[in-house]
Enzyme design. Structure first.
Site, PDB file in Angstrom:
ATOM      1  N   ARG A 294       0.859  -1.149   0.000  1.00 48.31           N
ATOM      2  CA  ARG A 294       0.039   0.188  -0.107  1.00 48.31           C
ATOM      3  C   ARG A 294       0.868   1.322  -0.094  1.00 48.31           C
ATOM      4  O   ARG A 294       1.433   1.518   1.136  1.00 48.31           O
ATOM      5  CB  ARG A 294      -0.753   0.108   1.255  1.00 48.31           C
ATOM      6  CG  ARG A 294      -2.082   0.925   1.117  1.00 48.31           C
ATOM      7  CD  ARG A 294      -2.559   1.263   2.625  1.00 48.31           C
ATOM      8  NE  ARG A 294      -1.972   1.777   3.304  1.00 48.31           N
ATOM      9  CZ  ARG A 294      -1.898   1.628   4.752  1.00 48.31           C
ATOM     10  NH1 ARG A 294      -2.211   0.791   5.395  1.00 48.31           N
ATOM     11  NH2 ARG A 294      -1.015   2.515   5.548  1.00 48.31           N
TER      12      ARG A 294
ATOM     13  N   HIS B 240      -3.658   4.349   4.586  1.00 46.75           N
ATOM     14  CA  HIS B 240      -4.728   3.565   4.497  1.00 46.75           C
ATOM     15  C   HIS B 240      -6.037   4.177   4.168  1.00 46.75           C
ATOM     16  O   HIS B 240      -6.898   3.869   3.155  1.00 46.75           O
ATOM     17  CB  HIS B 240      -5.054   3.044   6.094  1.00 46.75           C
ATOM     18  CG  HIS B 240      -6.469   2.545   6.213  1.00 46.75           C
ATOM     19  ND1 HIS B 240      -6.989   1.296   5.775  1.00 46.75           N
ATOM     20  CD2 HIS B 240      -7.669   2.939   7.030  1.00 46.75           C
ATOM     21  CE1 HIS B 240      -8.180   1.084   6.109  1.00 46.75           C
ATOM     22  NE2 HIS B 240      -8.596   1.938   6.973  1.00 46.75           N
TER      23      HIS B 240
ATOM     24  N   TYR C 275       3.910   5.639  11.525  1.00 49.93           N
ATOM     25  CA  TYR C 275       4.406   4.187  11.876  1.00 49.93           C
ATOM     26  C   TYR C 275       5.290   3.392  10.929  1.00 49.93           C
ATOM     27  O   TYR C 275       5.599   2.342  11.111  1.00 49.93           O
ATOM     28  CB  TYR C 275       2.898   3.375  12.037  1.00 49.93           C
ATOM     29  CG  TYR C 275       2.020   3.498  10.975  1.00 49.93           C
ATOM     30  CD1 TYR C 275       2.119   2.777   9.920  1.00 49.93           C
ATOM     31  CD2 TYR C 275       1.065   4.293  11.127  1.00 49.93           C
ATOM     32  CE1 TYR C 275       1.184   2.736   8.656  1.00 49.93           C
ATOM     33  CE2 TYR C 275       0.031   4.544   9.922  1.00 49.93           C
ATOM     34  CZ  TYR C 275       0.319   3.680   8.548  1.00 49.93           C
ATOM     35  OH  TYR C 275      -0.638   3.944   7.758  1.00 49.93           O
TER      36      TYR C 275
END
Lengths: 393, 323
Positions: free
Chosen positions: A289, A293, A302
């Site tokens: 990805r 998100h 993160y």
């Protein structure tokens, strides 16, 4: 716990150590020896004994088609992000980096096959002939999905993680009960899309159990994009996801999810296995990805930018472009034409979005039931009357 | 008219629905060869085959989730959840998919699924086998919720529920499975309707499921003491059909709502709220409730205290009359 600076691997392709994992850093782009690949990141067509023949028919024209699909889908995706940033959409769920995983699988399905998406499958929707503007209502807040799932054979987006694996299995059981599995020309299969995070859900486990128990013709297509929002794959599993299929008694294959040809070939094989009664099958499309998100997410909290840089070298679109140029002599005209088409599509997508009217208050009460109860009918008429009392005020 | 047990009435209702429409499937744990732990599906697998009567894996989310998929495909699944307390693994699929697919698709994908749940206590069972979770489902938009109380309703309501294009959560009073009654030759009433099962002039008692019989027995006992109780079987819990209740309360001025379920945020609270909205000036006493307690279902040696019985119903009636 190690600090980000301390983990920079000597070989950027090495697997993450336990320390990396504990520090919340994923840091691998290595799919391992069992990764099925037909087009390398450098754009070289390679062979695969087991699955290569399933893409033998793909020549320059077909490959140009998949390139066009991926460029258009990416352009729509980027426009979706922009529309959210400009306040035209409440949220957008980007698919950046997963174009090959989706177009390869989507183009492998026949019109008879049924598909159950999660909520990031804009590329699969595209392959099912669903106009990108039909996706907008979900993210603008005017509907929960506007296409006809029965006609398109593409179910509405499922947002509760993993629910669709059981729904897809039930649908596939129905195909089998109706005698649509076998060698006949009307044979059908079902494909279910979900992510690496979903594999921790009970419904995915139950879907695997049921599909195996009923020999249901369903391809479980897991796009492992390495991240479930902020949580890396290692929090979901000890083993590579495709290996889980073995425990349920059906085959699992890991395919390079950034290789549209490999995704096409493996999915064609898997769907045919299912149509002919050898289902279910699990496919793990190993991908990444490349964006957040959703537009509400901030990956810089993160994961390291380095990881994205590694994956950019494996871009699903670029390798096809390189292959078209080097192995098929495709000229710049083609790429310019696709670029122009994508700009055109984006403009249409945007114009449609900003012109979308808000639904009226009666929309809330529409199709809650086949048969509206007197109680709900009374609620509806009372509210509409109240609402109307403000008109002209 | 034929006399049969409530379980047999359900069985013959299922059989009739399956004969009428080849898309009707029965699915659940042990519903095939065994005929269900209460034998409600007895003989169906033998007569309709294992593709129409599915002995499923032991997985309630799987039962509901695959039923949703089968319904998308055009089937009309009738799911059995073995006991009330086992429905919760399937609750997600019921709330997130079953209840919402029609609305999400704006009618393009109907969800004609029935979920049968034996409910209520009084059978001396272990934990999770005696619960009354109907209010949880009544609260969910997109679902319809009904409860049968006698063989005639059991037979006809299950047939009507299967014929409905909406998802129906169908509650069966498990402690009444073996009680006999007459089953009509023709449909006695629409599915989503309540019914006055005993006329009376002094107090209205509204109830459903296993407690309809209890309330009728209470009314018979009260009659001997000169109190005339009207008993209404609600039958449909969502939507509620409260017309007959309003009509009754306007005459009696007093209402006692009876249920085994805990009272808090429940079907009985909904009835009380609506009756006070509609019948405020007719009420001679507040709407009272006689229910299970707001506790988890107790060990079975306590259930005689937990469950409303004839005496507690009459106590409620006395309180309403003495207000």
């Amino acid at each position: 716990m190690s600090r980000p600076q301390s983990w920079v691997p000597t070989d950027p392709r090495s697997a993450p150590t336990r320390e990396h994992v504990l520090s919340g850093l994923h840091g691998t782009d290595e799919g391992g020896a069992e990764l099925v690949q037909l087009l390398t990141p450098e754009g070289q067509r390679v062979s695969d004994d087991r699955f290569g023949s399933w893409a033998d028919d793909v020549g320059a024209e077909e490959l140009k088609g998949y390139y066009r699909d991926m460029v258009l889908v990416r352009r729509v995706d980027r426009e979706g992000n922009a529309l959210q940033r400009q306040g035209q959409l409440g949220i957008w769920v980007p698919l950046l980096g997963q174009e090959a995983a989706q177009v390869g699988a989507g183009r492998a399905a026949t019109p008879r096959d049924m598909i159950f998406p999660s909520y990031r499958e804009h590329g699969v929707a595209w392959c099912r002939g669903i106009d990108p503007t039909d996706l907008l209502g979900i993210f603008r807040g005017t509907d929960h999905g506007s296409w006809d799932p029965i006609e398109a054979r593409f179910h509405l987006y499922t947002i509760v993680i993993g629910n669709q694996c059981l729904n897809a299995t039930g649908y596939a059981m129905g195909q089998k009960f109706e005698g649509k599995v076998g060698d006949g020309p009307d044979a059908e299969a079902t494909m279910c899309f979900f992510g690496d995070g979903a594999t921790s859900q009970g419904d995915v486990h139950e879907g695997f159990v049921w599909a195996a128990a009923y020999d249901a013709p369903v391809v479980f297509y897991c796009q492992n994009n390495q991240w479930a929002i902020s949580v890396p794959l290692e929090r979901q599993t000890r083993v590579p996801l495709f290996q889980r299929a073995r425990g349920y008694g059906f085959p699992g294959v890991r395919v390079d999810g950034n290789d549209v040809l490999a995704c096409l070939a493996v999915t064609r094989w898997a769907l045919e296995e299912c149509r002919t009664g050898n289902g279910p099958v699990l496919i793990e499309a190993f991908t990444y990805r490349m964006d957040a998100h959703t537009t509400s997410d901030d990956p810089s909290r993160y994961r390291l930018a380095d990881e994205l840089e590694l994956w950019k070298l494996k871009d699903p679109i670029e390798r096809v472009r390189v292959n078209l140029v080097r192995e098929h002599g495709v000229g710049q005209d083609f790429f310019d034409e696709v670029q122009a088409k994508s700009d055109e599509l984006a403009a249409r997508f945007r114009a449609f979005c900003v012109a979308m009217p808000d639904p009226g208050p009666d929309r809330m009460f529409s199709e809650v039931y086949a048969e509206l109860s007197p109680q709900l009918a009374a609620e509806k008429s009372a509210y509409l009357e109240y609402h109307a009392s403000f008109e002209g005020a | 008219m034929t006399t049969m047990t409530l379980a047999k009435a359900l069985n013959s209702g299922l059989r009739a629905a399956m004969e009428l429409d080849p898309k009707v499937l029965v699915m659940g744990e042990d519903v095939g060869k065994l005929g269900g732990v209460f034998r409600v599906t007895d003989g169906l697998a033998k007569d309709f085959g294992e593709q129409r009567v599915l002995d499923t894996p032991l997985s309630e989310s799987g039962i509901i989730g695959t039923a949703v998929g089968l319904a998308i495909r055009g089937f009309r699944p009738v799911c059995e959840i073995q006991f009330d307390g086992f429905v919760f693994p399937g609750f997600d699929q019921i709330v997130s998919q079953l209840a919402k697919v029609r609305f999400r698709s704006q009618g393009k994908v109907p969800m004609p699924v029935v979920v049968r749940i034996p409910f209520g206590g009084g059978i001396g069972a272990v934990e999770h086998h005696s619960e009354s979770p109907e209010s949880l489902f009544a609260h969910v938009a997109g679902l319809k919720v009904v409860a049968c109380s006698n063989p005639d309703d059991a037979h006809w309501m299950i047939r009507q529920a299967i014929a409905s294009d909406d998802p129906v959560i169908f509650f069966e009073p498990k402690r009444r499975y073996w009680e006999k009654g007459e089953v009509s030759e023709t449909e006695p009433a629409p599915l989503f309707s309540s019914r006055v099962v005993r006329s009376g002039a002094d107090v209205t008692v509204a109830c459903y499921g296993p407690l309809v019989k209890t309330c009728l027995e209470a009314a018979a006992a009260a009659e001997a003491e000169g109190t005339d109780i009207e008993v209404i079987d609600l039958r449909s819990l969502s939507p509620l059909d409260l017309g007959p209740v309003f009509g009754s309360v306007r005459r009696t001025g007093r209402l006692v709502v009876v249920s085994e379920a805990p009272s808090e945020a429940s079907v009985t609270s909904e009835v009380a709220a609506r009756v006070q909205e509609e019948c405020f000036h007719s009420l001679e006493a507040p709407v009272l409730r006689v229910t299970g307690f707001d506790t988890p279902y107790p060990p079975s040696k306590c259930e005689d205290d937990y469950l409303p019985d004839l005496d507690r119903v009459l106590d409620g009636v006395d309180r309403a009359l003495g207000w």
